[in-house]
Design an enzyme around this catalytic site. Structure first.
Site, short mmCIF file in Angstrom:
data_model
loop_
_atom_site.label_atom_id
_atom_site.label_comp_id
_atom_site.label_asym_id
_atom_site.label_seq_id
_atom_site.Cartn_x
_atom_site.Cartn_y
_atom_site.Cartn_z
N LYS A 34 -2.67 4.32 -0.58
CA LYS A 34 -3.78 4.50 0.35
C LYS A 34 -3.32 5.14 1.66
O LYS A 34 -3.93 6.13 2.11
CB LYS A 34 -4.35 3.09 0.60
CG LYS A 34 -5.31 2.94 1.69
CD LYS A 34 -5.73 1.48 1.71
CE LYS A 34 -4.62 0.57 2.21
NZ LYS A 34 -4.76 0.21 3.62
N THR A 35 -2.25 4.62 2.24
CA THR A 35 -1.76 5.16 3.51
C THR A 35 -1.27 6.59 3.32
O THR A 35 -1.51 7.46 4.16
CB THR A 35 -0.61 4.29 4.06
OG1 THR A 35 -1.03 2.93 3.99
CG2 THR A 35 -0.31 4.65 5.49
N ASP A 220 -9.61 3.29 7.84
CA ASP A 220 -8.77 2.54 6.91
C ASP A 220 -9.33 1.13 6.77
O ASP A 220 -10.04 0.65 7.64
CB ASP A 220 -7.35 2.48 7.51
CG ASP A 220 -6.33 1.99 6.51
OD1 ASP A 220 -6.65 1.91 5.31
OD2 ASP A 220 -5.20 1.67 6.93
N GLN A 251 -9.86 -6.64 -1.60
CA GLN A 251 -8.97 -7.12 -0.54
C GLN A 251 -9.73 -7.44 0.74
O GLN A 251 -9.15 -7.47 1.82
CB GLN A 251 -7.88 -6.08 -0.27
CG GLN A 251 -6.95 -5.90 -1.46
CD GLN A 251 -5.80 -4.96 -1.15
OE1 GLN A 251 -4.98 -5.23 -0.28
NE2 GLN A 251 -5.76 -3.84 -1.85
N ARG A 599 1.32 -8.05 -3.08
CA ARG A 599 2.34 -7.61 -2.13
C ARG A 599 3.69 -7.48 -2.83
O ARG A 599 4.59 -6.82 -2.32
CB ARG A 599 2.52 -8.60 -0.96
CG ARG A 599 1.32 -8.89 -0.09
CD ARG A 599 0.67 -7.67 0.43
NE ARG A 599 -0.46 -7.31 -0.42
CZ ARG A 599 -1.03 -6.11 -0.43
NH1 ARG A 599 -0.56 -5.17 0.33
NH2 ARG A 599 -2.04 -5.83 -1.22
#
Length: 642
Positions: A34-35, A220, A251, A599
């Site tokens: 995503k980033t 974001d 999320q 994570r």
DNA sequence: GGGCCCTCGTCCTTA
DNA sequence: ACGAGGGCCC
């Protein structure tokens, strides 16, 4: 070069980066890059001719903003570090408000009130309105007011919507609270967004200026935006095709803070001709970890269907460990960490997550016993420590004497003989007059207090005035302030546990202001205080330090670690107790668990305890329903002996 | 007004 | 278990 950069992306990512002239929704699963997509998209826009200052990018934390900024800078050679607007919603709104401050009347220097300040001020309002403090608890009222602001509801609207007496009173407190904030010149977190909105609504020309400026708006973590942030975005982008939002409904974990999952669920209805791109390839985790995470999240009803997959290896099965009590759980976790380290693993590769901060203590003890270095993210924030808040309160009063909450905190600290009784007399006098507390302290003629006390008050007022006039560096000013207060000796006299640490923290604050001063173009005390108020727990976390990281599941969002532990997998903890009533809340708890699991890159350990000390009493615990949902066939159980 | 002691609520997550 | 805040005495 653009071509080279695009080659590093998969087809969906590439489409998300290059897609033009439509509102764009990128549903980005955990670990799907995503980033990377956001930063490449900014880089791509700049390379196709968009001026950096025509771009606005909004993130959730300063840390995320900082990382994104440096990644864009490394992608686009020659781009100036500050040329594009990139920051948190709160930071960007503050920047807009400051730029347009002449339209805001009384606001010149902004003070930002944090949760503690808000509660103190609400308490004052409740007292002032002669309401029962037991019935209208400041903390609860604060919660209601903050949620109202998240939903863009002002005091009048709140009153209109109130359908019982309690809510009517809350509306009254809310109204008073807003008046007091305005008198002080302070904004709370919610105000930063709502004031920006009303600025745009009241001044269409200003809105137009920003609409023209921001040709591209990127957001974001869209799943965690609240209604006010949605309105803010709508105002900036309505009728245009320049909005890109990235998020993952699975999320969404900040519903309790006013985040509205329907923002992302309804994005396609909200904006015309939306293009939706799903990023479903996970680059982060092993198949084993991803499968068990998928197994959990598929139990939620409210979601956007997506199939997260990975080319990564199968890897080790996640391990679940049920322990006799919390101490044994901590020993087991610390033992496995030690084991991993002895096999050549590094500390910074390991993280321990928990639902609530209070679970960190036993883990800390176990790690300390083994001399394993660790860092905790959050808990009592550095800027929330008593000694740090004391000094900050002085700085805030020096910066803005109208800040009554800070003024009352320090007026008798260290004790200088100005007690509650005198203060009460001055406040009663104030009630009938339109001056601030600090002004009243300077002219005590008409107030019935002893000459001795008046002298002490004058001394205090001159003390503040003297430091207001200090010219020289901020760090020097702060050092002088601490010296003049004899603050370190005050701490020593108090003789509370951890005096040395408190002194260190105050010294750390001096370093912080010095560092700010070095990095800022036009440093000012007011700006330093603004920055401090908007710092989050995670912003201060150094992911390169050689230590195991301990943090809450909420703080873990957006991060990744090769080895992750999720402790306290018990009913009433994860899912948390007060949330077990409604199904949609259970879904948020499940998402929280999902966030934690995803994570992990290589190894995932989950654990629970059959008994745990809560409020100092032993309590029997039941294994979390989420353990069963992971799928037994996907889980390795570990039986612990002594 | 300051300091000591006792009671009470809290330990859910945060920009 | 522990800190904040109220009551009480100096």
């Amino acid at each position: 070069m653009t071509h080279k950069n695009l080659k590093l992306l998969n087809p969906s990512q590439r489409e998300a980066v290059t897609c033009k002239d439509v509102p764009l929704l990128i549903v980005a699963g955990a670990g799907s890059g995503k980033t990377r997509v956001l930063t490449h998209r900014i880089a791509y826009l700049v390379e196709s001719g968009v001026k950096p200052y025509n771009i606005l990018a909004l993130t959730f934390t300063n840390k995320a903003a900082g990382e994104m900024r440096s990644r864009v800078v490394s992608l686009v050679p020659g781009i100036s570090y500050t040329s594009f607007w990139l920051g948190t919603f709160h930071g960007i709104c503050l920047r807009i408000l400051k730029a347009e401050s002449k339209l805001l009347g009384s606001f010149k220097n902004f003070i930002i009130y944090d949760g503690t300040d808000q509660i103190a001020l609400i308490k004052e309002c409740v007292k002032n309105l002669n309401l029962d403090e037991k019935k209208y608890k400041a903390g609860i009222v604060c919660e209601k007011i903050s949620r109202a602001k998240d939903d863009c509801i002002d005091p009048e609207e709140y009153l209109d919507m109130a359908d019982n007496f309690y809510q009517q009173i809350v509306a009254k407190i809310y109204k008073k609270y807003q008046e007091r904030l305005r008198e002080i010149g302070a904004l709370d977190f919610g105000d930063l967004i709502t004031y920006a909105i009303s600025l745009f609504k009241k001044h269409p020309d200003v809105l137009e200026k920003y609409r023209n400026k921001f040709q591209h708006v990127l957001v974001d973590e869209y799943q965690d935006t609240n209604h006010a942030q949605y309105i803010f975005l709508k105002l900036l982008t309505a009728g245009k095709k320049n909005i890109t939002v990235v998020g993952d409904p699975d999320q969404s974990i900040f519903g309790w803070r006013g985040a509205n999952i329907s923002n992302i669920m309804n994005f396609e209805k909200d904006f015309p001709n939306v293009k939706t791109i799903k990023l479903e390839e996970n680059y982060r985790s092993t198949q084993a970890i991803l499968s068990s995470a998928n197994n959990i999240i598929k139990n939620n009803r409210e979601r956007k269907e997506k199939a997260l997959w990975t080319k990564n290896t199968q890897g080790d099965m996640p391990i679940y460990c049920n322990n006799e009590d919390d101490i044994e759980e901590a020993e087991s976790v610390a033992g496995q960490i030690e084991e991993f380290l002895s096999q050549g693993g590094t500390h910074k590769d390991i993280a321990v997550f928990y639902r609530i901060h209070s679970l960190s203590r036993v883990i800390e003890d176990a790690l300390r016993r083994r001399n394993i270095p660790y860092v905790i993210v959050g808990g009592v924030r550095f800027y929330d420590r008593k000694e740090v808040k004391d000094i900050l309160a002085y700085l805030r009063v020096i910066s803005n004497p109208n800040d009554v909450i800070s003024l009352k905190r320090i007026i008798n600290l260290p004790a200088r003989g100005i007690g509650d009784v005198s203060l009460k007399k001055i406040e009663d006098y104030l009630d009938s007059r339109d001056i601030s507390l600090f002004d009243a302290l300077s002219e005590l003629n008409n107030i019935n207090i002893s000459i001795k006390t008046k002298e002490k008050i004058s001394a205090f007022v001159s003390f503040i005035r003297k430091h207001q006039c200090f010219d020289g560096s901020l760090a020097k000013m702060l050092k002088k302030l601490i010296k003049d207060l004899d603050y370190f000796n005050y701490l020593k006299r108090q003789d509370l546990p951890g005096t040395e640490e408190r002194i260190e923290n105050v010294k750390e604050l001096i370093s912080a202001i010095a560092e700010y001063e070095e990095n800022s173009e036009f440093p000012s005390l007011a700006e330093f205080l603004e920055q401090v108020a908007l710092i989050s727990d995670i912003d201060n976390w150094d992911n390169k330090s050689n230590a195991v990281t301990l943090m809450t599941l909420h703080s873990a969002k957006g991060l990744e670690f090769p080895v992750c532990f999720i402790i306290g997998m018990e009913e009433d903890i994860l899912p948390h107790k007060k949330l077990s009533t409604g199904e949609s809340d259970i879904e948020e708890e499940r998402r929280l668990c999902y966030v934690g699991m995803t994570r992990a890159q290589e190894r995932l350990y989950c654990s629970s305890a059959k008994r745990r000390r809560i409020y100092g009493r032993w309590q029997d615990m039941e294994t979390s329903r989420f353990v069963g949902e992971m799928g037994v066939e996907l889980l390795a159980h570990c039986e612990i002996s002594g």
